[in-house]
Design a protein around this motif. Sequence first.
Motif, PDB file in Angstrom:
ATOM      1  N   GLN A 266      -9.599-113.846 -86.429  1.00 32.67           N
ATOM      2  CA  GLN A 266      -8.061-114.376 -86.286  1.00 32.67           C
ATOM      3  C   GLN A 266      -7.757-113.936 -84.892  1.00 32.67           C
ATOM      4  O   GLN A 266      -7.055-114.632 -84.081  1.00 32.67           O
ATOM      5  CB  GLN A 266      -7.134-113.961 -87.112  1.00 32.67           C
ATOM      6  N   CYS A 267      -7.936-112.795 -84.476  1.00 25.17           N
ATOM      7  CA  CYS A 267      -7.391-112.342 -83.205  1.00 25.17           C
ATOM      8  C   CYS A 267      -8.285-113.321 -82.023  1.00 25.17           C
ATOM      9  O   CYS A 267      -7.419-113.345 -80.975  1.00 25.17           O
ATOM     10  CB  CYS A 267      -7.883-110.730 -82.994  1.00 25.17           C
ATOM     11  N   ALA A 268      -9.416-113.371 -81.938  1.00 22.91           N
ATOM     12  CA  ALA A 268     -10.045-114.213 -81.060  1.00 22.91           C
ATOM     13  C   ALA A 268      -9.387-115.527 -80.974  1.00 22.91           C
ATOM     14  O   ALA A 268      -9.212-116.114 -79.853  1.00 22.91           O
ATOM     15  CB  ALA A 268     -11.544-114.346 -81.677  1.00 22.91           C
ATOM     16  N   ARG A 269      -8.969-116.253 -82.038  1.00 21.71           N
ATOM     17  CA  ARG A 269      -8.400-117.471 -82.040  1.00 21.71           C
ATOM     18  C   ARG A 269      -7.004-117.334 -81.327  1.00 21.71           C
ATOM     19  O   ARG A 269      -6.574-118.131 -80.575  1.00 21.71           O
ATOM     20  CB  ARG A 269      -7.959-117.948 -83.460  1.00 21.71           C
ATOM     21  N   TRP A 270      -6.204-116.268 -81.784  1.00 18.71           N
ATOM     22  CA  TRP A 270      -5.147-115.913 -80.735  1.00 18.71           C
ATOM     23  C   TRP A 270      -5.254-116.053 -79.394  1.00 18.71           C
ATOM     24  O   TRP A 270      -4.301-116.617 -78.618  1.00 18.71           O
ATOM     25  CB  TRP A 270      -4.258-114.495 -81.529  1.00 18.71           C
ATOM     26  N   ASN A 271      -6.351-115.243 -79.188  1.00 17.92           N
ATOM     27  CA  ASN A 271      -6.374-115.131 -77.531  1.00 17.92           C
ATOM     28  C   ASN A 271      -6.698-116.444 -76.821  1.00 17.92           C
ATOM     29  O   ASN A 271      -6.361-116.744 -75.702  1.00 17.92           O
ATOM     30  CB  ASN A 271      -7.452-114.021 -77.475  1.00 17.92           C
ATOM     31  N   GLU A 272      -7.600-117.021 -77.358  1.00 19.94           N
ATOM     32  CA  GLU A 272      -7.959-118.483 -76.953  1.00 19.94           C
ATOM     33  C   GLU A 272      -6.584-119.254 -76.600  1.00 19.94           C
ATOM     34  O   GLU A 272      -6.494-119.670 -75.595  1.00 19.94           O
ATOM     35  CB  GLU A 272      -8.678-119.451 -78.021  1.00 19.94           C
ATOM     36  N   ARG A 273      -5.729-119.104 -77.523  1.00 19.79           N
ATOM     37  CA  ARG A 273      -4.429-119.878 -77.391  1.00 19.79           C
ATOM     38  C   ARG A 273      -3.567-119.132 -76.327  1.00 19.79           C
ATOM     39  O   ARG A 273      -3.046-120.034 -75.298  1.00 19.79           O
ATOM     40  CB  ARG A 273      -3.551-119.819 -78.781  1.00 19.79           C
TER      41      ARG A 273
END
Length: 397
Positions: A266-273
């Motif tokens: 989930q953190c990786a997805r936040w960082n992409e955004r």
Amino acid sequence: MSEVFTGSFTQQEPIPEEGIEAAVAVMRSGRLHRYNTAPGELAETVLLEQEFAEQVGAKYCLAVASGGYAMSTALRAVGVKSGDRVLTNAFTLAPVPGAIAAVGAVPVFVDVTENLVIDLEDLRAKADQSDVLLLSHMRGHLADMDALMAICDAAGVGVIEDCAHTMGAAWNGVPSGTQGRVGCYSCQTYKHVNSGEGGLLVTDDPEVAARAIMLSGSYMMYEKHLAGPPKDAFETIRYETPNISGRMDNLRAAILRPQLRDLDAQCARWNERYFEIEKGLRDTPGLTVIERPEQETIVGSSIQFLLKGWQADAVGEVLARCLKRGVELKWFGGAEPVGFTSRYDSWRYVDAPVLPESDKILAGIVDMRVPLTFSLKDCALIARIIKAEVGAVYQAG
Ligand SMILES: *Cc1c(COP(=O)(O)O)cnc(C)c1O
């Protein structure tokens, strides 16, 4: 026609199916209270604590009712008493000074820098005023934790970390919340895991852990805590520690366990955004992007930028124009607290001196949530809208 964003800034993702099933199983059992277990059964709450302690590399973990409760419990557990002074960030949100007020103590606000972290020079200057720093990693920005811990260690200041915005983040590879004496996390809907309300407290200190467990309302059931200290840590403190109930229940723990297993992804997805928006905002005249240090492993669940030296009405105009196009920005320079946003001089139960350096920076901080329900295309669109509106107001001014 100018582009408009139509998504919601407050819509989080659903609870994972696995969590829903685990929650339904808890409800079918009727055993929602953490100490109500069938023979041989380990409560969801106990398992959550074990798993989270292991995840961040802490010895002990306690699950509680909220992040605010975790912080006030941590303050009590390290011995803060009514009338004591507690150092904390001038740039943070209401639950932080609120946790200090909850134990009858008095916040001493430390300045914020342009990188949106606590000002280490101001911290050094004020370190003789208290034995405790309640350090808020506000909006996920980590100060130089090595330098901060060196200042606090030298001055005999114990650090309690508010990791409401840094669950999953790290400094030099060390998980946020494990550098200080106690780490406190929030599991409230707008944070990195969602049980509606909830909190987690971690520490390596057996006495602090024992006190926190007693404080949270464990009666004499502390031996059921598998992520708690050995029995002898409770020998004397169990008689002298008041019960201030704030336990987590098994229903919330059941919802949280699968979310914690997914946290890194989930953190990786936040960082992409986050980086998609940051990329779109770069090179906007008048707008300063916050550069993140390379030691920091971030969790980009929100993004901030500075409108440095702007007049209040011009910032207000940017916010209004963005809102018209569906982009909800928050501002930390407003005289009145609005929604979740407030500033150190909004907390009028504290007799705080004016902080001119912080005022200058707060006047330019613009803040935006980045929920995982946004797509990368949404993020690029949002950045285009902000860039256009900041540009329009900047050119007119
Ligand atoms: C949300 C939050 C907390 C904890 O809040 P609870 O709602 O009590 O879980 C602590 N600090 C900050 C900066 C927060 O935003």
